[in-house]
Enzyme design. Structure first.
Site, PDB file in Angstrom:
ATOM      1  N   ASP A   1       0.905  -1.335   0.157  1.00 17.72           N
ATOM      2  CA  ASP A   1       0.080  -0.076  -0.026  1.00 17.72           C
ATOM      3  C   ASP A   1       0.921   1.220  -0.081  1.00 17.72           C
ATOM      4  O   ASP A   1       2.175   1.262   0.402  1.00 17.72           O
ATOM      5  CB  ASP A   1      -0.995   0.003   1.193  1.00 17.72           C
ATOM      6  CG  ASP A   1      -2.113   0.992   1.250  1.00 17.72           C
ATOM      7  OD1 ASP A   1      -2.382   1.356   0.056  1.00 17.72           O
ATOM      8  OD2 ASP A   1      -2.590   1.160   2.052  1.00 17.72           O
TER       9      ASP A   1
ATOM     10  N   ASN B   1     -10.751  -2.622  -5.154  1.00 14.60           N
ATOM     11  CA  ASN B   1     -10.084  -1.536  -6.162  1.00 14.60           C
ATOM     12  C   ASN B   1     -10.646  -1.385  -7.748  1.00 14.60           C
ATOM     13  O   ASN B   1     -10.289  -0.476  -7.908  1.00 14.60           O
ATOM     14  CB  ASN B   1      -8.572  -2.229  -5.984  1.00 14.60           C
ATOM     15  CG  ASN B   1      -7.785  -2.094  -5.125  1.00 14.60           C
ATOM     16  OD1 ASN B   1      -6.993  -2.984  -4.744  1.00 14.60           O
ATOM     17  ND2 ASN B   1      -8.278  -1.151  -4.134  1.00 14.60           N
TER      18      ASN B   1
HETATM   19  C1  IPE Z   1      -5.524  -2.714   0.136  1.00 14.30           C
HETATM   20  O1  IPE Z   1      -5.175  -1.415  -0.141  1.00 14.30           O
HETATM   21  C2  IPE Z   1      -5.597  -3.367  -1.052  1.00 14.30           C
HETATM   22  C3  IPE Z   1      -4.115  -3.533  -1.826  1.00 14.30           C
HETATM   23  C4  IPE Z   1      -2.842  -3.044  -1.330  1.00 14.30           C
HETATM   24  C5  IPE Z   1      -4.067  -4.268  -3.013  1.00 14.30           C
HETATM   25  P1  IPE Z   1      -6.298  -0.218  -0.354  1.00 14.30           P
HETATM   26  O2  IPE Z   1      -5.513   1.131  -0.484  1.00 14.30           O
HETATM   27  O3  IPE Z   1      -7.439  -0.589  -1.501  1.00 14.30           O
HETATM   28  O4  IPE Z   1      -7.292  -0.412   0.853  1.00 14.30           O
HETATM   29  P2  IPE Z   1      -7.816   1.062   1.678  1.00 14.30           P
HETATM   30  O5  IPE Z   1      -8.843   1.577   0.691  1.00 14.30           O
HETATM   31  O6  IPE Z   1      -7.071   2.029   2.176  1.00 14.30           O
HETATM   32  O7  IPE Z   1      -8.594   0.332   2.966  1.00 14.30           O
HETATM   33  C1  IPE Z   2      -1.554   0.233  -3.438  1.00 15.90           C
HETATM   34  O1  IPE Z   2      -1.587   1.537  -3.200  1.00 15.90           O
HETATM   35  C2  IPE Z   2      -1.822  -0.445  -4.672  1.00 15.90           C
HETATM   36  C3  IPE Z   2      -3.493  -0.903  -5.068  1.00 15.90           C
HETATM   37  C4  IPE Z   2      -4.273  -0.629  -4.106  1.00 15.90           C
HETATM   38  C5  IPE Z   2      -3.540  -1.465  -6.409  1.00 15.90           C
HETATM   39  P1  IPE Z   2      -2.694   2.548  -3.378  1.00 15.90           P
HETATM   40  O2  IPE Z   2      -2.761   2.826  -4.803  1.00 15.90           O
HETATM   41  O3  IPE Z   2      -3.675   2.019  -2.406  1.00 15.90           O
HETATM   42  O4  IPE Z   2      -1.867   3.613  -2.677  1.00 15.90           O
HETATM   43  P2  IPE Z   2      -2.430   5.021  -1.814  1.00 15.90           P
HETATM   44  O5  IPE Z   2      -3.081   4.173  -0.530  1.00 15.90           O
HETATM   45  O6  IPE Z   2      -3.576   5.586  -2.664  1.00 15.90           O
HETATM   46  O7  IPE Z   2      -1.399   5.736  -1.275  1.00 15.90           O
HETATM   47 MG    MG Z   3      -4.236   2.275  -0.605  1.00 18.83          MG
END
Ligand code: IPE
Ligand code: IPE
Ligand code: MG
Length: 235
Positions: free
Chosen positions: A16, A64
């Site tokens: 993340d 996602n």
């Molecule tokens: C969790 O991250 C899913 C992945 C890293 C693939 P998200 O960024 O989607 O989670 P939330 O929305 O902060 O809970």
């Molecule tokens: C994790 O990084 C990747 C996926 C969930 C695909 P994020 O895209 O959630 O990154 P932040 O949380 O917005 O920084």
């Molecule tokens: Mg995220």
């Protein structure tokens, strides 16, 4: 890594912070995913070097898909590139397993995932689980439906349903539960990841954004894990 440190069998990693990494640099979010994918490769290699039995990376959740279409498309094309070439899966002895419902992806991605699983299924090295279109509640519902069908068609009795049978109907069938879950980016939540499997896993949160994550950070997480006193309900 110090000789006295116990290397865990299975680590779950929630990758993340890609978006925030890009935002900090005034880059499009997909540049964060690109850098995150490079880090994923390096950390996978490092997990092999450390001798882990399995590692599970959370790459794309069932939630996602809610993201803007340009971001989702960017992630899908990055995935294709990786699965086709950059993934290096030919060079390593990893058994690659995709956790999640593959049928939601386009045919090219779906075929690539099936091909990779098929080609690597007899490998004896580390199990590399990649959670794609994965959601733990969905996984639990799917297991419940499978089991209900087995009862309905007479393959098992209700009394045969136990924790082992349930585990065997999850995507992680046959694998040890994660020793710890690591979440970089500073968030302190589980976001629908491995709810059944983490019953006794330790949680380690780190403030580093995934694209900045290094081997040293993984060392630190393992050192932190070694300080935990797991009791599994005992004394
Ligand atoms: C969790 O991250 C899913 C992945 C890293 C693939 P998200 O960024 O989607 O989670 P939330 O929305 O902060 O809970
Ligand atoms: C994790 O990084 C990747 C996926 C969930 C695909 P994020 O895209 O959630 O990154 P932040 O949380 O917005 O920084
Ligand atoms: Mg995220």
């Amino acid at each position: 890594m110090d000789k006295n440190i116990t290397i865990p069998k299975h680590i779950g990693i929630i990758m993340d912070g890609n978006g925030r990494w890009a935002k900090k640099r005034m880059l499009p979010r997909n540049m964060g995913h690109k850098k995150g994918a490079e880090v994923f490769q390096d950390i996978t290699r490092y997990c092999n070097e450390l001798g882990l039995e399995s590692v599970t990376f959370y790459a794309f959740s069932t939630e996602n898909w809610k993201r803007p279409v340009e971001e989702v498309n960017g992630i899908m094309s990055l995935l294709k590139d990786y699965l086709k070439k950059a993934f290096d899966y030919q060079k390593e002895n990893n058994k690659i397993v995709f956790l999640g419902d593959k049928s939601a992806f386009d045919k090219e991605l779906y075929d690539l995932m099936i091909e990779i699983e098929e080609e690597t299924k007899d490998r004896t090295g580390m199990v590399l689980n990649i959670a794609l279109n994965y959601g733990s509640r969905g996984e639990i519902v799917r297991a419940t439906k499978n089991i209900a069908k087995m009862v309905k068609n007479g393959a098992i009795d209700i009394e045969d349903i136990d924790e082992n049978l349930f585990s065997d109907n999850l995507y992680t069938k046959g694998q040890p539960d994660p020793d710890f879950i690591l979440r970089p980016s500073g968030e302190k939540r589980i976001s629908n990841f491995l709810l059944w499997q983490i019953a006794y896993s330790e949680f380690i949160y780190m403030d580093v954004l995934w694209p900045d994550f290094t081997r040293k950070d993984l060392d630190n997480a393992i050192i932190e894990f070694n300080k935990r006193n797991r009791r599994f309900g005992g004394v």
